[in-house]
Motif scaffolding. Structure first.
Motif: not given
Length: 423
Positions: A44, A48, A54-55, A57-59, A61, A114, A247, A382
């Motif tokens: 992640a 990033r 940021d989005a 990097g979050a992908l 997860f 990914y 979370n 979220s």
């Protein structure tokens, strides 16, 4: 003297550690968890840095979580082939997938990160399904709780150590060092498995007239067939699913509860990891005394109590920094301590009640029942953060988890000899 010694030996709880095959599996489990827990966070961070997003990097997860949807197919495969060769091949294949990350040179190769993330996430479900059956073939009923408790403790211990190790390696040497660590862990497990000798239950042919889809759903049907296992599965799915809401509120909780920046999340999560390690280490001892149902009830109650503390910490912020850390530390420790009790209780009951060649499918079905609701509730939480006060999400989590604990606690009439060996 002889009689006393014999009595003491007989009273000593059965332990899987006396079996060389289990000890070897444990070494391999440490190796794979060390690399896996170090890798996922670094991926992640890496994405990033490559993209500046940021989005993006979050992908990472998301791609780790998506393979949960394919877990039933992994369980089906694990129940229809010999498990030790499957595990060896899966670990070798996972090492190869991880090593493809060495080809990443820039933002244009993010798709490869990914893809590799999805691949090794899927391999984790296949490994869990096959390993469940292998442990069931290796261990008698009385050693299953100890085995699950040890593996759960290893999981949580590595989650304390590995992310920091991975981040340090990434900063000091770059992504290749973390990739090498992760690939080395999977290769170690494959080598360990070649030395393990075990009498496996033979694969069973498909029954006459049974369709593939009926066979595929057998894991879910087995979880729902026994009343006690059904109760624990549903309660765990609800309780852990609702923690997805918790979370989603983690950053507001740190900001308002601790009055600190996002960097404080690291130490707070470490406290939860220490609590989880302690909970896992004593879970088998508690299970032998109170049985699976009550262990799950107490675990959910501790998670619910921790969520109540979270609500109190943000509803009435404490004036001193050390007080705020005590409050947040208490909620993290309670949640961390309770989760392994729930996992060890429901997994041990599932392993004991399911037939040897249903272990893979019931393992996969339970993973889906836990992980998918949590993922969906995390997405919902979220999305709701911008519309409602985050404290309502924490309150809803507390009520739901405590309700699940109460439902399990009231299920005493479902206890039976197969579910509670000490009854």
């Amino acid at each position: 003297m002889t009689t006393t010694a014999s009595t003491a030996t007989a009273a000593k709880p059965a332990s899987p550690m006396r079996r060389p095959a289990y000890r070897r599996l444990m070494v391999g489990w440490v190796a794979t968890n060390l690399g896996d827990s170090a890798l996922y966070l670094v991926l992640a961070i890496w994405v990033r840095e490559l993209t500046g997003s940021d989005a993006a990097g979050a992908l990472v997860f998301l791609f780790i979580g998506l393979p949960a949807l394919l877990a039933p197919f992994a369980g089906q495969l694990a129940d229809r082939v010999h498990r030790r060769p499957l595990l060896i091949g899966t670990n070798l294949g996972t090492a190869a997938v991880v090593l493809t990350l060495l080809l990443v040179q820039g933002a244009e190769h993010v798709w490869l990160i990914y893809a590799a993330t999805f691949g090794y996430g899927l391999a984790a479900y296949l490994t869990a399904a096959a390993q469940s059956g292998l442990l069931r073939d290796l261990l008698p009923d009385e050693e299953l709780a100890g085995a699950n408790g040890i593996f759960t403790s290893i999981d949580n211990g590595m989650r304390i150590i590995s992310p920091a190790l991975g981040a340090a390696l990434y900063v000091a040497a770059g992504a290749w060092a973390v990739i090498a660590l992760a690939a080395g862990g999977f290769l170690t497990m494959a080598i360990v498995l070649t030395t393990v000798r075990i009498q496996e239950s033979p694969p069973e042919p498909r029954l006459a007239g049974e369709t593939y889809w009926h066979e595929l759903s057998a894991g879910f049907r087995a979880l729902l067939a026994d009343p006690l296992l059904r109760l624990l599965t549903i309660a765990t799915a609800i309780g852990f699913g609702l923690t997805g809401l918790l979370n989603a509120t983690i950053f507001p909780l740190v900001e308002h509860g601790l009055q600190e920046g996002p960097a404080a999340l690291g130490p707070a999560q470490a406290i939860q990891g220490v609590g989880a390690l302690a909970g896992g280490l004593c879970s088998a001892w508690m299970l032998r005394r109170i049985g699976e149902r009550r262990l799950v009830a107490w675990g959910l109650a501790l998670v619910g109590l921790g969520t109540v503390v979270a609500f109190l910490v943000v509803q009435w912020p404490l004036p001193e920094a050390w007080m705020r850390w005590v409050g947040v530390g208490a909620l993290q420790a309670l949640v961390g301590f309770g989760v392994p009790w729930v996992i060890v209780g429901v997994v041990t009951l599932r392993m004991r009640l399911a037939a040897p060649r249903l272990q893979g499918r019931t393992s996969a079905a339970l993973n889906v029942s836990i992980n998918v609701p949590q993922m969906l509730m995390l997405a919902l939480g979220s999305a709701l953060l911008g519309a409602i006060d985050y404290r309502w999400l924490i309150a809803a989590t507390a009520v739901g988890v405590l309700g699940a604990a109460l439902a399990v606690a009231l299920g005493r009439r479902l206890d039976h000899a197969a579910a509670d060996p000490d009854v």
